[in-house]
Design a protein around this motif. Structure first.
Motif, PDB file in Angstrom:
ATOM      1  N   VAL A 199       5.712  -7.180   8.583  1.00  0.00           N
ATOM      2  CA  VAL A 199       6.950  -6.515   8.208  1.00  0.00           C
ATOM      3  C   VAL A 199       7.142  -6.604   6.699  1.00  0.00           C
ATOM      4  O   VAL A 199       6.798  -7.594   6.078  1.00  0.00           O
ATOM      5  N   PHE A 200       7.662  -5.537   6.109  1.00  0.00           N
ATOM      6  CA  PHE A 200       7.995  -5.534   4.688  1.00  0.00           C
ATOM      7  C   PHE A 200       9.407  -6.052   4.504  1.00  0.00           C
ATOM      8  O   PHE A 200       9.646  -6.993   3.784  1.00  0.00           O
ATOM      9  N   ASP A 236      17.008   0.491  -1.797  1.00  0.00           N
ATOM     10  CA  ASP A 236      17.691   1.642  -2.359  1.00  0.00           C
ATOM     11  C   ASP A 236      18.346   2.393  -1.202  1.00  0.00           C
ATOM     12  O   ASP A 236      17.648   2.922  -0.323  1.00  0.00           O
ATOM     13  N   LEU A 237      19.657   2.419  -1.176  1.00  0.00           N
ATOM     14  CA  LEU A 237      20.343   3.061  -0.056  1.00  0.00           C
ATOM     15  C   LEU A 237      20.057   4.554   0.028  1.00  0.00           C
ATOM     16  O   LEU A 237      20.165   5.139   1.107  1.00  0.00           O
ATOM     17  N   ASP A 238      19.654   5.174  -1.065  1.00  0.00           N
ATOM     18  CA  ASP A 238      19.274   6.585  -1.000  1.00  0.00           C
ATOM     19  C   ASP A 238      18.095   6.788  -0.052  1.00  0.00           C
ATOM     20  O   ASP A 238      17.997   7.808   0.630  1.00  0.00           O
ATOM     21  N   PHE A 239      17.196   5.815   0.001  1.00  0.00           N
ATOM     22  CA  PHE A 239      16.053   5.893   0.922  1.00  0.00           C
ATOM     23  C   PHE A 239      16.545   5.887   2.364  1.00  0.00           C
ATOM     24  O   PHE A 239      16.140   6.704   3.182  1.00  0.00           O
ATOM     25  N   TRP A 240      17.430   4.940   2.696  1.00  0.00           N
ATOM     26  CA  TRP A 240      17.901   4.805   4.078  1.00  0.00           C
ATOM     27  C   TRP A 240      18.855   5.923   4.475  1.00  0.00           C
ATOM     28  O   TRP A 240      19.028   6.197   5.661  1.00  0.00           O
ATOM     29  N   ARG A 241      19.480   6.561   3.499  1.00  0.00           N
ATOM     30  CA  ARG A 241      20.397   7.672   3.793  1.00  0.00           C
ATOM     31  C   ARG A 241      19.715   9.034   3.689  1.00  0.00           C
ATOM     32  O   ARG A 241      20.331  10.050   3.968  1.00  0.00           O
ATOM     33  N   GLY A 242      18.466   9.039   3.276  1.00  0.00           N
ATOM     34  CA  GLY A 242      17.728  10.283   3.067  1.00  0.00           C
ATOM     35  C   GLY A 242      17.398  10.999   4.361  1.00  0.00           C
ATOM     36  O   GLY A 242      17.442  10.437   5.455  1.00  0.00           O
ATOM     37  N   SER A 247      15.803  -4.517  13.198  1.00  0.00           N
ATOM     38  CA  SER A 247      15.875  -3.755  11.954  1.00  0.00           C
ATOM     39  C   SER A 247      14.660  -3.966  11.065  1.00  0.00           C
ATOM     40  O   SER A 247      14.154  -3.006  10.472  1.00  0.00           O
ATOM     41  N   ASN A 248      14.151  -5.197  10.955  1.00  0.00           N
ATOM     42  CA  ASN A 248      13.036  -5.417  10.033  1.00  0.00           C
ATOM     43  C   ASN A 248      11.777  -4.670  10.468  1.00  0.00           C
ATOM     44  O   ASN A 248      11.025  -4.183   9.629  1.00  0.00           O
ATOM     45  N   THR A 249      11.557  -4.519  11.750  1.00  0.00           N
ATOM     46  CA  THR A 249      10.408  -3.761  12.226  1.00  0.00           C
ATOM     47  C   THR A 249      10.584  -2.274  11.932  1.00  0.00           C
ATOM     48  O   THR A 249       9.668  -1.614  11.439  1.00  0.00           O
ATOM     49  N   VAL A 250      11.774  -1.754  12.217  1.00  0.00           N
ATOM     50  CA  VAL A 250      12.043  -0.337  11.963  1.00  0.00           C
ATOM     51  C   VAL A 250      11.972  -0.041  10.471  1.00  0.00           C
ATOM     52  O   VAL A 250      11.378   0.952  10.051  1.00  0.00           O
ATOM     53  N   TYR A 251      12.551  -0.908   9.649  1.00  0.00           N
ATOM     54  CA  TYR A 251      12.489  -0.724   8.189  1.00  0.00           C
ATOM     55  C   TYR A 251      11.040  -0.743   7.704  1.00  0.00           C
ATOM     56  O   TYR A 251      10.658   0.025   6.828  1.00  0.00           O
ATOM     57  N   ALA A 302       9.196   2.193   5.824  1.00  0.00           N
ATOM     58  CA  ALA A 302       8.658   1.992   4.475  1.00  0.00           C
ATOM     59  C   ALA A 302       7.181   2.352   4.420  1.00  0.00           C
ATOM     60  O   ALA A 302       6.714   3.002   3.481  1.00  0.00           O
ATOM     61  N   ALA A 303       6.432   1.951   5.445  1.00  0.00           N
ATOM     62  CA  ALA A 303       4.999   2.249   5.478  1.00  0.00           C
ATOM     63  C   ALA A 303       4.741   3.750   5.583  1.00  0.00           C
ATOM     64  O   ALA A 303       3.796   4.266   4.985  1.00  0.00           O
ATOM     65  N   LEU A 304       5.587   4.457   6.320  1.00  0.00           N
ATOM     66  CA  LEU A 304       5.393   5.891   6.511  1.00  0.00           C
ATOM     67  C   LEU A 304       5.984   6.743   5.387  1.00  0.00           C
ATOM     68  O   LEU A 304       5.420   7.781   5.034  1.00  0.00           O
ATOM     69  N   LEU A 305       7.125   6.308   4.842  1.00  0.00           N
ATOM     70  CA  LEU A 305       7.909   7.197   3.989  1.00  0.00           C
ATOM     71  C   LEU A 305       8.002   6.785   2.524  1.00  0.00           C
ATOM     72  O   LEU A 305       8.307   7.631   1.678  1.00  0.00           O
ATOM     73  N   ALA A 306       7.786   5.517   2.217  1.00  0.00           N
ATOM     74  CA  ALA A 306       7.931   5.067   0.822  1.00  0.00           C
ATOM     75  C   ALA A 306       6.602   5.197   0.074  1.00  0.00           C
ATOM     76  O   ALA A 306       5.530   5.077   0.662  1.00  0.00           O
ATOM     77  N   ARG A 307       6.730   5.425  -1.214  1.00  0.00           N
ATOM     78  CA  ARG A 307       5.537   5.409  -2.066  1.00  0.00           C
ATOM     79  C   ARG A 307       5.134   3.964  -2.310  1.00  0.00           C
ATOM     80  O   ARG A 307       5.950   3.047  -2.239  1.00  0.00           O
ATOM     81  N   LYS A 308       3.875   3.773  -2.598  1.00  0.00           N
ATOM     82  CA  LYS A 308       3.329   2.440  -2.847  1.00  0.00           C
ATOM     83  C   LYS A 308       4.089   1.723  -3.970  1.00  0.00           C
ATOM     84  O   LYS A 308       4.365   0.528  -3.881  1.00  0.00           O
ATOM     85  N   ASP A 309       4.478   2.446  -5.009  1.00  0.00           N
ATOM     86  CA  ASP A 309       5.170   1.832  -6.138  1.00  0.00           C
ATOM     87  C   ASP A 309       6.642   1.518  -5.839  1.00  0.00           C
ATOM     88  O   ASP A 309       7.338   0.949  -6.665  1.00  0.00           O
ATOM     89  N   GLU A 310       7.111   1.866  -4.649  1.00  0.00           N
ATOM     90  CA  GLU A 310       8.489   1.576  -4.264  1.00  0.00           C
ATOM     91  C   GLU A 310       8.617   0.286  -3.450  1.00  0.00           C
ATOM     92  O   GLU A 310       9.714  -0.097  -3.070  1.00  0.00           O
TER      93      GLU A 310
END
Length: 113
Positions: A3-4, A16-22, A45-49, A53-61
């Protein structure tokens, strides 16, 4: 099995709440919610997050906060290097979980350098 978010269930995360609200995360969450797993399977929540993150976030995020120590019994992260050697953190390196058998840190370091 890694988990991240809330690493090692420490309940510590900065996001960044913009990520979770996107739109992408909202669609992902709505899909999972429609499957009923939050209620019936106790998806946490930590598993879902982490999946999001693995699917939707960029590596640098994604960032590992190595210089912040934490303990969530029985797991403990000790800051490495200057922070620890300067005595700025009370942490018994013997109890450090970072490189134990099922810690995700070695995998994170291979992926993110």
């Amino acid at each position: 099995m890694c988990v991240f978010a809330s690493a090692v269930w420490s309940n510590f995360e900065i996001a960044d709440l913009d990520f979770w609200r996107g739109e992408a995360y909202t669609k992902f969450f709505d899909h999972l919610d429609a499957k009923g797993g939050f209620c019936y399977e106790r998806w946490c929540s930590n598993t879902v997050y982490s999946i999001a993150a693995a699917l939707l976030a960029r590596k640098d995020e994604i960032h590992f906060f190595d210089n912040i120590g934490y303990r969530h019994k029985p797991f403990q992260h000790c800051p490495q290097g200057a922070v620890h050697s300067a005595g700025k953190c009370e942490c018994d390196m013997i109890d450090n979980f970072d490189f134990e058998g099922w810690s995700c840190l070695p995998r994170y370091q291979r992926l993110f350098g």
